[in-house]
Scaffold this motif. Sequence first.
Motif, mmCIF file in Angstrom:
data_model
loop_
_atom_site.group_PDB
_atom_site.id
_atom_site.type_symbol
_atom_site.label_atom_id
_atom_site.label_comp_id
_atom_site.label_asym_id
_atom_site.label_seq_id
_atom_site.Cartn_x
_atom_site.Cartn_y
_atom_site.Cartn_z
ATOM 1 N N ASN A 124 0.961 -1.117 -0.211
ATOM 2 C CA ASN A 124 0.117 0.236 0.321
ATOM 3 C C ASN A 124 0.756 1.900 0.118
ATOM 4 O O ASN A 124 1.248 1.998 1.427
ATOM 5 N N VAL A 125 1.106 1.662 -1.160
ATOM 6 C CA VAL A 125 1.773 3.032 -1.373
ATOM 7 C C VAL A 125 1.388 3.906 -0.811
ATOM 8 O O VAL A 125 1.857 4.903 0.020
ATOM 9 N N PRO A 126 0.002 4.534 -1.408
ATOM 10 C CA PRO A 126 -0.411 5.456 -0.561
ATOM 11 C C PRO A 126 -0.273 5.868 0.454
ATOM 12 O O PRO A 126 0.320 6.720 1.349
ATOM 13 N N LEU A 127 -0.491 4.450 1.838
ATOM 14 C CA LEU A 127 -0.063 4.716 2.778
ATOM 15 C C LEU A 127 1.548 5.100 3.683
ATOM 16 O O LEU A 127 1.185 5.310 4.581
ATOM 17 N N LEU A 128 1.927 3.880 2.785
ATOM 18 C CA LEU A 128 3.284 4.454 3.622
ATOM 19 C C LEU A 128 4.153 5.523 3.066
ATOM 20 O O LEU A 128 4.762 6.813 4.143
ATOM 21 N N ILE A 129 2.954 6.243 1.985
ATOM 22 C CA ILE A 129 3.464 7.703 1.883
ATOM 23 C C ILE A 129 2.806 8.794 3.038
ATOM 24 O O ILE A 129 3.286 9.362 3.363
ATOM 25 N N THR A 130 2.228 7.986 3.719
ATOM 26 C CA THR A 130 1.487 9.261 4.379
ATOM 27 C C THR A 130 1.971 8.601 6.207
ATOM 28 O O THR A 130 2.452 9.851 6.736
ATOM 29 N N LEU A 131 2.454 7.493 6.229
ATOM 30 C CA LEU A 131 2.657 7.394 7.359
ATOM 31 C C LEU A 131 3.922 7.816 7.142
ATOM 32 O O LEU A 131 4.845 8.338 8.033
ATOM 33 N N THR A 132 5.015 8.063 6.182
ATOM 34 C CA THR A 132 6.346 8.639 6.187
ATOM 35 C C THR A 132 5.919 10.553 6.792
ATOM 36 O O THR A 132 7.442 10.702 6.977
ATOM 37 N N TYR A 133 5.131 11.465 5.906
ATOM 38 C CA TYR A 133 5.013 12.361 5.715
ATOM 39 C C TYR A 133 4.948 12.423 8.016
ATOM 40 O O TYR A 133 5.538 12.722 8.469
ATOM 41 N N GLY A 134 3.975 11.954 8.509
ATOM 42 C CA GLY A 134 3.666 11.675 9.696
ATOM 43 C C GLY A 134 4.355 11.649 10.369
ATOM 44 O O GLY A 134 5.171 12.492 11.361
ATOM 45 N N PHE A 135 6.241 10.564 10.379
ATOM 46 C CA PHE A 135 6.795 10.390 11.434
ATOM 47 C C PHE A 135 8.207 11.324 10.565
ATOM 48 O O PHE A 135 8.472 11.296 11.877
ATOM 49 N N GLY A 136 8.085 12.231 9.745
ATOM 50 C CA GLY A 136 9.122 13.291 9.670
ATOM 51 C C GLY A 136 8.574 14.491 9.860
ATOM 52 O O GLY A 136 9.400 15.540 10.912
ATOM 53 N N VAL A 137 7.649 14.553 10.425
ATOM 54 C CA VAL A 137 6.879 15.456 10.768
ATOM 55 C C VAL A 137 6.958 15.722 12.505
ATOM 56 O O VAL A 137 7.019 16.410 13.520
ATOM 57 N N ALA A 138 7.021 14.489 12.819
ATOM 58 C CA ALA A 138 7.105 13.234 14.626
ATOM 59 C C ALA A 138 8.018 13.838 14.657
ATOM 60 O O ALA A 138 8.118 13.817 15.829
ATOM 61 N N LEU A 139 9.086 13.754 13.989
ATOM 62 C CA LEU A 139 10.435 13.891 14.412
ATOM 63 C C LEU A 139 10.964 15.606 14.757
ATOM 64 O O LEU A 139 11.600 15.575 15.697
ATOM 65 N N ALA A 140 10.769 16.098 14.106
ATOM 66 C CA ALA A 140 10.313 17.812 14.284
ATOM 67 C C ALA A 140 9.690 17.627 15.806
ATOM 68 O O ALA A 140 10.254 18.682 16.469
ATOM 69 N N GLY A 141 8.379 17.318 15.482
ATOM 70 C CA GLY A 141 8.266 17.674 17.688
ATOM 71 C C GLY A 141 8.772 17.083 18.290
ATOM 72 O O GLY A 141 8.947 17.204 19.349
ATOM 73 N N PHE A 142 9.892 15.902 17.914
ATOM 74 C CA PHE A 142 10.117 15.521 19.604
ATOM 75 C C PHE A 142 11.600 16.121 18.943
ATOM 76 O O PHE A 142 12.396 16.460 20.564
ATOM 77 N N ALA A 143 12.195 16.798 18.613
ATOM 78 C CA ALA A 143 13.126 17.731 18.634
ATOM 79 C C ALA A 143 12.928 19.808 19.231
ATOM 80 O O ALA A 143 13.013 19.610 20.325
ATOM 81 N N GLY A 144 11.422 19.909 19.223
ATOM 82 C CA GLY A 144 10.690 20.433 19.623
ATOM 83 C C GLY A 144 10.455 20.522 21.815
ATOM 84 O O GLY A 144 10.715 21.458 22.411
ATOM 85 N N VAL A 145 10.433 19.049 21.199
ATOM 86 C CA VAL A 145 9.652 18.240 22.910
ATOM 87 C C VAL A 145 11.450 18.651 23.914
ATOM 88 O O VAL A 145 11.502 19.223 25.137
ATOM 89 N N LEU A 146 12.410 18.210 23.309
ATOM 90 C CA LEU A 146 13.362 18.379 23.605
ATOM 91 C C LEU A 146 13.848 19.762 23.922
ATOM 92 O O LEU A 146 14.735 20.093 25.027
ATOM 93 N N ALA A 147 13.485 20.345 22.721
ATOM 94 C CA ALA A 147 14.259 22.113 22.939
ATOM 95 C C ALA A 147 13.050 22.557 24.701
ATOM 96 O O ALA A 147 13.944 23.287 24.974
ATOM 97 N N ALA A 148 12.510 22.323 24.919
ATOM 98 C CA ALA A 148 11.421 23.064 25.441
ATOM 99 C C ALA A 148 11.966 23.327 26.892
ATOM 100 O O ALA A 148 12.207 24.449 27.441
ATOM 101 N N PRO A 149 12.830 22.748 27.731
ATOM 102 C CA PRO A 149 13.438 22.922 29.033
ATOM 103 C C PRO A 149 14.683 23.873 28.438
ATOM 104 O O PRO A 149 15.780 24.669 28.935
ATOM 105 N N ILE A 150 15.402 23.413 27.041
ATOM 106 C CA ILE A 150 17.089 23.954 26.995
ATOM 107 C C ILE A 150 16.585 25.986 26.815
ATOM 108 O O ILE A 150 17.014 26.448 27.049
ATOM 109 N N TYR A 151 15.352 26.096 25.859
ATOM 110 C CA TYR A 151 15.263 27.545 24.838
ATOM 111 C C TYR A 151 13.720 27.800 25.527
ATOM 112 O O TYR A 151 12.678 27.074 25.776
#
Length: 294
Positions: free
Chosen positions: A192-219
């Motif tokens: 299911n390529v469309p599902l892979l694409i959806t999950l890929t975008y979700g994972f990519g922005v989840a990495l950005a969200g993870f970085a934001g949580v890491l940054a919260a106590p520092i910045y």
Amino acid sequence: MLIFGIPLQLLSTQILLGLINGAFYAILSLGLAIIFGLLNIVNFAHGAFYMMGAFGALLMLDHFAMNYWLALLVVPLTIGLLGCVIERLILRRIYDLDHLYGMILTFGMGLVIVGLFRNQYGATGLPYSMPAALQGGYNLGFMFLPASRAFVILASVAVCLVTWLVIEKTRLGSWLRAATEKPELTEAFGINVPLLITLTYGFGVALAGFAGVLAAPIYSVNPMMGSDLIIVVFAVVVIGGMGSISGAILTGFMLGLVEGVTKVFWPQASTTVIFVIMAIVLLIRPAGLFGKQA
């Protein structure tokens, strides 16, 4: 002790700061590289998702009494789900159009998100209390290493390494690479390529969200924190090679160190050194250090 006329403590402190910046560069550029590699979309909304991760940790603490460690799991998952919804409802409609449309769409989407948060919380920074486990630090003799900074570096290395292993060494990763190069053929094998694409975008922005949580106590947590960082992250991605997973990780840490050392020897150039390197790399190797030549 002096090294090239610079006190060792000053040099080591700037190297540490460079590693911290490099940790954020690596995670954010990794998410951008994953999204571009499969969707061929330059995700200009990435900085907004990073900012949402920091605000998500802050709001979870203030309204739901959710501690930092739980926020590291819940907030990226929530932002990842939001990314999946955005991909299904908005981005999927422009895949057949020129890449410029995706860039303009995500740029506008990022502006809307930042504007909403700025209207609600203002432009000033909001504090996030440091978790008790990350208070204090370690005396290394030549410098003092705060526990919070050490955790950011270790967490970034761990996340980047696991992501690289999944993409390069697992069956799921082979499906993703196949869907990138030959989507029609991949679908013919029942994937299911469309599902892979959806999950890929979700994972990519989840990495950005993870970085934001890491940054919260520092910045300071503020609506513009992603806008200030994302320009540098795009330069990191270009230098490493658009779509290159290993290039995004290695270049992120490397340029963070270069930026930190530059602050010691030539402080005025520290804000532009990455862009100078980008210009030189593009002149010599337009595909980036780790990108594939056309």
